[in-house]
Design a protein around this motif. Structure first.
Motif, short mmCIF file in Angstrom:
data_model
loop_
_atom_site.label_atom_id
_atom_site.label_comp_id
_atom_site.label_asym_id
_atom_site.label_seq_id
_atom_site.Cartn_x
_atom_site.Cartn_y
_atom_site.Cartn_z
N ASN A 1 23.93 -142.85 45.30
CA ASN A 1 25.11 -143.01 46.14
C ASN A 1 26.33 -143.21 45.24
O ASN A 1 26.27 -143.95 44.27
N SER A 2 27.43 -142.56 45.58
CA SER A 2 28.63 -142.69 44.74
C SER A 2 29.35 -144.02 44.96
O SER A 2 30.32 -144.31 44.26
N LYS B 1 31.36 -140.20 39.25
CA LYS B 1 31.18 -139.41 38.04
C LYS B 1 29.69 -139.27 37.71
O LYS B 1 29.20 -138.17 37.41
N PHE B 2 28.96 -140.39 37.77
CA PHE B 2 27.51 -140.35 37.54
C PHE B 2 26.82 -139.44 38.54
O PHE B 2 25.94 -138.65 38.20
N ARG B 3 27.25 -139.55 39.78
CA ARG B 3 26.66 -138.74 40.84
C ARG B 3 26.87 -137.24 40.59
O ARG B 3 25.95 -136.43 40.76
N LEU B 4 28.05 -136.84 40.21
CA LEU B 4 28.33 -135.43 39.97
C LEU B 4 27.56 -134.90 38.76
O LEU B 4 27.09 -133.76 38.77
N GLU B 5 27.42 -135.72 37.74
CA GLU B 5 26.60 -135.33 36.59
C GLU B 5 25.14 -135.17 37.01
O GLU B 5 24.44 -134.26 36.55
N TRP B 6 24.68 -136.07 37.87
CA TRP B 6 23.32 -135.97 38.43
C TRP B 6 23.14 -134.64 39.15
O TRP B 6 22.14 -133.95 38.99
N GLU B 7 24.12 -134.28 39.98
CA GLU B 7 24.03 -133.04 40.76
C GLU B 7 23.91 -131.82 39.85
O GLU B 7 23.13 -130.90 40.12
N LYS C 1 22.73 -131.76 36.80
CA LYS C 1 21.41 -131.81 36.15
C LYS C 1 20.31 -131.38 37.13
O LYS C 1 19.39 -130.65 36.77
N LEU C 2 20.43 -131.84 38.37
CA LEU C 2 19.42 -131.51 39.37
C LEU C 2 19.44 -130.02 39.69
O LEU C 2 18.38 -129.39 39.82
N LYS C 3 20.61 -129.45 39.83
CA LYS C 3 20.69 -128.01 40.10
C LYS C 3 20.03 -127.21 38.98
O LYS C 3 19.26 -126.27 39.24
N LYS C 4 20.32 -127.57 37.75
CA LYS C 4 19.69 -126.89 36.61
C LYS C 4 18.17 -127.02 36.67
O LYS C 4 17.43 -126.06 36.42
N TYR C 5 17.71 -128.21 37.03
CA TYR C 5 16.26 -128.48 37.14
C TYR C 5 15.63 -127.63 38.24
O TYR C 5 14.59 -126.99 38.02
N LEU C 6 16.26 -127.59 39.40
CA LEU C 6 15.70 -126.83 40.52
C LEU C 6 15.71 -125.33 40.23
O LEU C 6 14.75 -124.62 40.57
N LEU C 7 16.75 -124.85 39.60
CA LEU C 7 16.82 -123.43 39.26
C LEU C 7 15.73 -123.05 38.25
O LEU C 7 15.14 -121.97 38.35
N ALA C 8 15.46 -123.93 37.31
CA ALA C 8 14.39 -123.66 36.34
C ALA C 8 13.03 -123.61 37.03
O ALA C 8 12.21 -122.73 36.73
N LEU C 9 12.79 -124.53 37.97
CA LEU C 9 11.54 -124.48 38.73
C LEU C 9 11.47 -123.21 39.57
O LEU C 9 10.41 -122.56 39.66
N ASN C 10 12.57 -122.85 40.17
CA ASN C 10 12.62 -121.70 41.08
C ASN C 10 12.33 -120.38 40.37
O ASN C 10 11.91 -119.41 41.00
N GLU C 11 12.56 -120.35 39.08
CA GLU C 11 12.22 -119.15 38.31
C GLU C 11 10.71 -118.96 38.20
O GLU C 11 10.23 -117.84 37.99
N LYS C 12 9.95 -120.06 38.35
CA LYS C 12 8.50 -120.01 38.22
C LYS C 12 7.80 -119.80 39.56
O LYS C 12 6.88 -119.00 39.68
N LYS C 13 8.24 -120.54 40.57
CA LYS C 13 7.69 -120.41 41.92
C LYS C 13 8.64 -121.09 42.90
O LYS C 13 9.51 -121.86 42.48
N LYS D 1 29.24 -129.65 45.52
CA LYS D 1 27.98 -129.55 44.78
C LYS D 1 26.86 -129.03 45.68
O LYS D 1 26.03 -128.22 45.25
N MET D 2 26.83 -129.48 46.93
CA MET D 2 25.83 -128.96 47.87
C MET D 2 26.07 -127.48 48.15
O MET D 2 25.14 -126.67 48.15
#
Length: 251
Positions: free
Chosen positions: A108-109, A117-123, A125-137, A173-174
């Motif tokens: 929560n911001s 600021k922490f929240r936006l950095e989290w977003e 990082k999370l997007k990068k993480y989800l996109l990396a997973l999505n490349e696999k399945k 971010k969403m």
């Protein structure tokens, strides 16, 4: 496959308010919870037929996530990577043969936006993480994401613009995540549904008057959107300031 996500706002309290009755009644294949507010050993929940995976915050009585599943995953991971400590217990990822399940409690911001600021950095990082997973399945991403994406997703949109959970930055971010290849399952099936919320303030009579926000989501890879069968909000279920959400998908 039936999946449920619920921010329980303290599992010990929620168990006293009907959590187990709902859990057994809904009979989900995978049940994700957020904001457990537990340390290891503070609760023993007997859930026959389910494997349990917990991610505890280091801080006592704070945050935390868990997944209860009928199906043994291929792998389970906590945080963004094994090399990076995730001290608030906010992410659990279960890998299955055909998909990844990612259960998240988004930071929560805060009311004064002290953590924006922490929240936006989290977003990011999370997007990068989800996109990396999505490349696999394909990915099924769920949880309390602490943002009402569009004005239709909260009761008093105009008066909340710029407030925590409805800042332009959080909403963008969403938007960016969805544009990168993901689907908000509830809006996909119910694009014009109004007054469908997942969180209400504990202030007097707010929930009775349905003055709420939709901040809990099931988001899936666009590649599996045709497999979505049902997405629903169980606003009749009490026990927390959030209510459970449901996804039925042919995986």
């Amino acid at each position: 496959m039936k999946l449920v996500s619920w921010n329980v706002n303290g599992l010990r309290a929620c168990v006293k308010k009907g959590f187990l009755e709902y859990f057994y009644d809904i009979d989900a294949d995978i049940f994700c919870i957020q904001e457990t507010k537990l340390k290891e050993g503070q609760i023993d929940v007997d859930l026959p037929g389910y494997l349990q995976y917990w991610n505890y915050a280091e801080k006592k009585g704070y945050s935390g996530t868990a997944v209860f599943t009928k199906y043994k995953p291929l792998t389970v991971s906590y945080g963004f990577s094994p090399e990076e400590s995730e001290r608030e217990g906010r992410i659990i990822t279960l890998e299955y043969e055909n998909f990844y399940l990612v259960n998240v409690y988004t930071p929560n911001s805060q009311r004064d936006l002290a953590r924006l600021k922490f929240r936006l950095e989290w977003e990011d990082k999370l997007k990068k993480y989800l996109l990396a997973l999505n490349e696999k399945k394909p990915v099924v991403y769920c949880g309390d994401l602490n943002v009402a994406h569009q004005e239709i997703d909260l009761k008093n949109a105009k008066s909340n613009i710029g407030n925590s959970g409805f800042t332009n930055e959080e909403r963008e971010k969403m938007t960016s995540l969805l544009a990168s290849g993901f689907i908000d399952t509830f809006r996909y099936l119910h694009p014009d549904a109004v007054d469908r919320y997942t969180w209400w303030s504990y202030m007097n009579k707010v929930r009775d008057r349905n003055i709420g926000w939709r901040i809990d989501y099931f988001i899936v890879s666009e590649s599996i959107k045709e497999k979505i069968v049902n997405a629903d909000i169980h606003s009749h279920v009490l026990g927390s300031d959030h209510c459970p959400i449901l996804l039925e998908i042919d995986l």
